[in-house]
Design an enzyme around this catalytic site. Structure first.
Site, PDB file in Angstrom:
ATOM      1  N   ILE A   1       0.832  -1.198   0.000  1.00 17.18           N
ATOM      2  CA  ILE A   1       0.000   0.000   0.000  1.00 17.18           C
ATOM      3  C   ILE A   1       0.867   1.249   0.000  1.00 17.18           C
ATOM      4  CG2 ILE A   1      -1.736   1.295   1.314  1.00 17.18           C
ATOM      5  CD1 ILE A   1      -2.765  -1.434   2.338  1.00 17.18           C
TER       6      ILE A   1
ATOM      7  N   ASP B   1      -8.434   7.197   9.705  1.00 18.58           N
ATOM      8  CA  ASP B   1      -9.440   6.205   9.327  1.00 18.58           C
ATOM      9  C   ASP B   1      -9.460   5.042  10.308  1.00 18.58           C
ATOM     10  OD1 ASP B   1     -11.417   5.134   7.487  1.00 18.58           O
ATOM     11  OD2 ASP B   1      -9.888   3.685   6.869  1.00 18.58           O
TER      12      ASP B   1
ATOM     13  N   GLY C   1     -10.968   2.400   4.678  1.00 24.72           N
ATOM     14  CA  GLY C   1      -9.866   2.198   3.744  1.00 24.72           C
ATOM     15  C   GLY C   1     -10.152   1.190   2.652  1.00 24.72           C
TER      16      GLY C   1
ATOM     17  N   HIS D   1     -13.041   3.590   9.476  1.00 23.59           N
ATOM     18  CA  HIS D   1     -12.300   2.475   8.882  1.00 23.59           C
ATOM     19  C   HIS D   1     -12.829   2.143   7.481  1.00 23.59           C
ATOM     20  CE1 HIS D   1      -9.545  -1.015  10.256  1.00 23.59           C
ATOM     21  NE2 HIS D   1      -9.413  -0.812   8.962  1.00 23.59           N
TER      22      HIS D   1
ATOM     23  N   ALA E   1      -3.786   3.104   8.248  1.00 27.55           N
ATOM     24  CA  ALA E   1      -3.166   1.777   8.356  1.00 27.55           C
ATOM     25  C   ALA E   1      -3.729   0.983   9.525  1.00 27.55           C
ATOM     26  CB  ALA E   1      -1.651   1.929   8.471  1.00 27.55           C
TER      27      ALA E   1
ATOM     28  N   GLU F   1     -11.684   0.205  18.297  1.00 27.53           N
ATOM     29  CA  GLU F   1     -12.747   0.228  17.294  1.00 27.53           C
ATOM     30  C   GLU F   1     -13.828  -0.778  17.662  1.00 27.53           C
ATOM     31  OE1 GLU F   1     -11.209  -0.272  13.333  1.00 27.53           O
ATOM     32  OE2 GLU F   1      -9.937   1.505  13.447  1.00 27.53           O
TER      33      GLU F   1
END
Length: 530
Positions: free
Chosen positions: A153, A257, A282, A280, A232, A262
Site C-alpha cells: 500500500i 481512518d 480504507g 475504517h 493503516a 474500534e
C-alpha cells in the site's frame, strides 16, 4: 457435497462462485454477530466465509466439528482465534492484495481533505454560511510527504504522491536502495522524516516496534504545521498526544481512518478543528469489496474440492502426501526464519538456504516460503506463506538455495544465512526422531537446543561468571528459568546462550540484561510451538 456458511455480507457474485462449483452455501449475513447462533449452526459446515463482523472465537471453534477452512474476505484476521483454529487443523485464508489500491487512494483523499479543510468547509456551507476566509488551505504541490512503511500500500501511495508533484521521503528499515530509486523516493531515517515532512502518512502493521511510532516524544520532533494521515492501523499514533499537539498549534491537522479502539465511539481526536475522522473506510469501495468477496469464495471452493491452498496464514501450499513427511521440517524452517527475523533489524540483501541430506529432495519451494515467512513476519504479522516471497522480492531480497548430499552426523539439516549491508547471520537446525525441531548451530557455533515458546538469546565473550550474572538478573526481574543451553566457539572466544522461560520475556527485561555490560547482544524471542 461440501457445505459453506457465509456469516457476513458477501456479494451475489461471490455466492454464485460457490453455487457454480457445486458447493452448498447458506447465506446468513447477520449470524456472525450472534455467537450463540453461530455456535448452534457451525457444526454442520465444512467452510466458513466471513468479513470483519464475525468473531470466530475458541467457543465457536469448539463446536466446529466439520470445519476445514475459514476464509476472510479482507486482510485482517484479528477476529479469528488463529491458535485454536490451527490446533483443530482448520486452515485460515485471507485476501491480502484485494484492497491495496483502495486503501492507498483513501489515504490520498484524506491528505487532500485535511490540506483544504474540505469536511468543515462543506458543513459550514450547508449551514448557509459563506466563510471563505476561514478555510484557507495549503497546496500539495512541492510539499514533502513522509511515508512510514513502503510495503504494497505504501508503494502505491508513493506512486500517486509523486504524480501530484510532491517530494516523497520514506522510512522503512526493509526498503532497499534499488526500490527507493525505482520509486523516485528518498530513503531517510525516522527522525529525519519527522522533522522534514509537511505531511506524514503511515502504512505499517501494528507490532511492538511500531506501536505509538508517532508518540509524545516523536511528536516533539515534528516540523511545525505538519499534517498526519493514518489509514493503516489504530495504535500507530498516540491519539491523546497528537490531539494535544494539534490544540497547541504545533500540528496543523490530522486525518484518521483507524483508531486504537474500534468501533471508535470516542477518541481524543474527535471534535477538534481540522481533524478528519472516518470509520475504517480504507477498504470500503465497491470494487475492493467485490474483489475480495469473489477471491475468498474461489479460494474456499478450490480447497474444499481439490485441496489446493491459497493465501493461507497457517499452512503452506503442499499436497496431502507431502504434508505427512514435511510437517516437522516445515515447523523447523519457520522457526529458523523467525529466529533470524527477530534478530535482524536492518534491511536484508540476500537469504541463502542450504538443504543437506534427505530433506534436499522434498518440496523446497514450500520450505523456502516457510523460511521467508518466518523472517518477514517478525516485523510484519500480516504476511502469510503466499505473500512473503512477493514481499521479499519487492524489497529486493535475493533468495537462493543450495542442496547437497548427507555431509555429517545428521541424516538431514537445514541452514539459513542472511546477509545485510553490515553483517552475516546464520542458524541451522534439524528434526530428530521425535519430530521436534532443534537448533544445532548459531553463528557457526554448535549447539543442541529445542525450540521454546519464550526464549532469551545472548552473546558474549567466554569468561567466568557470565551464567551467574544472567541468572541473577533474570531472578531480579522475576523470571523463572525453565531451561538453559550454552555453546561457544572456543575457550575465551565468542559464546552464545539460549534461555527458556515460562512467560514472555519483555523488552525491558532484555534491556536490563544488556545493561549488565557483559553481553554483546541480548534479544527476547517468541516462537509458535505446540
Amino acid at each position: 457435497m461440501p457445505k459453506v456458511l457465509v456469516s457476513d455480507k458477501l456479494s451475489k457474485s461471490a455466492l454464485k462462485v460457490f453455487v457454480d462449483k457445486g458447493i452448498i452455501v447458506d447465506f446468513e449475513p447477520d449470524i456472525g454477530r450472534n455467537e450463540k447462533a453461530l455456535i448452534d449452526r457451525i457444526g454442520a459446515y465444512d467452510g466458513l466465509a466471513i468479513r470483519s463482523a464475525t468473531n470466530v472465537t475458541a467457543s465457536v471453534l469448539k463446536y466446529a466439528h466439520r470445519l476445514k477452512v475459514i476464509g476472510r474476505a479482507g486482510i485482517g484476521v484479528d477476529n479469528i482465534d488463529k491458535s485454536e483454529a490451527s490446533k483443530k487443523g482448520i486452515i485460515i485464508m485471507n485476501t491480502p492484495f484485494g484492497n491495496m489500491i483502495t486503501t492507498a487512494e483513501h489515504a490520498i483523499a484524506m491528505m487532500f481533505a485535511v490540506a483544504r479543510q474540505i469536511p468543515e468547509a462543506n458543513t459550514s456551507t450547508h449551514a448557509g454560511k459563506w466563510e471563505k476566509s476561514k478555510f484557507m488551505g495549503v497546496e500539495l504541490n512541492n510539499k514533502t510527504v513522509g511515508v512510514i512503511g513502503v510495503g504494497n500500500i505504501g508503494t502505491i501511495f508513493c506512486e500517486r504522491a509523486r504524480s501530484l508533484k510532491m517530494k516523497v521521503i520514506a522510512y522503512d528499515p526493509f526498503l532497499s536502495e534499488e526500490k527507493a530509486k525505482h520509486l523516485n523516493v528518498e530513503k531517510v531515517e525516522l527522525d529525519n522524516l519527522l522533522s522534514s515532512s509537511d505531511f506524514i502518512t503511515l502504512h505499517v502493521p501494528l507490532t511492538d516496534q511500531t506501536k505509538n511510532i508517532i508518540g509524545r516524544e516523536s511528536i516533539k520532533k515534528l516540523k511545525k504545521g505538519v499534517r498526519i494521515v493514518n489509514c493503516a492501523r489504530g495504535g500507530l499514533v498516540d491519539e491523546q498526544a497528537l490531539a494535544d499537539a494539534i490544540e497547541d498549534g504545533h500540528v496543523a491537522g490530522a486525518a484518521f481512518d483507524v483508531f486504537s479502539v474500534e468501533p471508535a465511539i470516542k477518541s481524543p481526536l474527535f471534535n477538534i478543528p481540522n481533524v478528519i475522522c472516518t470509520p475504517h473506510l480504507g477498504a470500503a469501495t465497491v470494487e475492493a469489496q467485490e474483489n475480495v468477496a469473489i477471491q475468498i469464495a474461489e479460494q474456499i471452493s478450490d480447497y474444499l474440492l481439490t485441496g489446493a491452498v491459497s493465501n493461507a496464514l497457517n499452512m503452506p501450499s503442499i499436497n496431502a502426501e507431502e504434508a505427512r513427511v514435511m510437517s516437522p521440517w516445515l515447523k523447523l524452517t519457520n522457526h529458523l526464519g523467525k529466529f533470524i527475523g527477530q534478530l535482524t533489524e536492518e534491511p536484508i540483501k540476500s537469504i541463502n538456504i542450504l538443504y543437506d541430506g534427505k530433506v534436499s529432495s522434498m518440496n523446497l519451494e514450500a520450505f523456502n516460503c516457510s523460511v521467508i515467512w518466518g523472517i518477514i513476519r517478525a516485523s510484519n504479522p500480516d504476511v502469510n506463506m503466499v505473500s512473503a516471497p512477493l514481499i521479499a522480492k519487492d524489497r529486493g531480497i535475493r533468495v537462493s538455495t543450495t542442496t547437497q548430499d548427507k555431509s555429517g552426523v545428521f541424516e538431514a539439516y537445514i541452514k539459513v544465512k542472511v546477509i545485510t549491508e553490515t553483517m552475516e547471520r546464520s542458524v541451522a537446525g534439524t528434526v530428530f526422531s521425535d519430530n521436534k525441531p532443534r537448533f544445532i548451530q548459531i553463528k557457526g557455533i554448535n549447539i543442541d537446543a529445542e525450540v521454546g515458546r519464550y526464549m532469551l538469546y545472548t552473546t558474549n565473550t567466554d569468561t567466568p561468571g557470565i551464567i551467574g550474572i544472567l541468572g541473577k538478573t533474570m531472578s531480579d526481574n522475576g523470571v523463572n528459568i525453565a531451561n538453559f543451553t550454552l555453546g561457544r566457539a572456543s575457550a575465551g572466544g565468542e559464546a552464545i546462550a539460549l534461555l527458556y522461560a515460562d512467560l514472555p520475556i519483555t523488552e525491558e527485561i532484555a534491556h536490563n540484561v544488556l545493561k549488565t555490560g557483559v553481553f554483546n547482544q541480548v534479544r527476547a524471542l517468541n516462537f509458535d510451538v505446540e
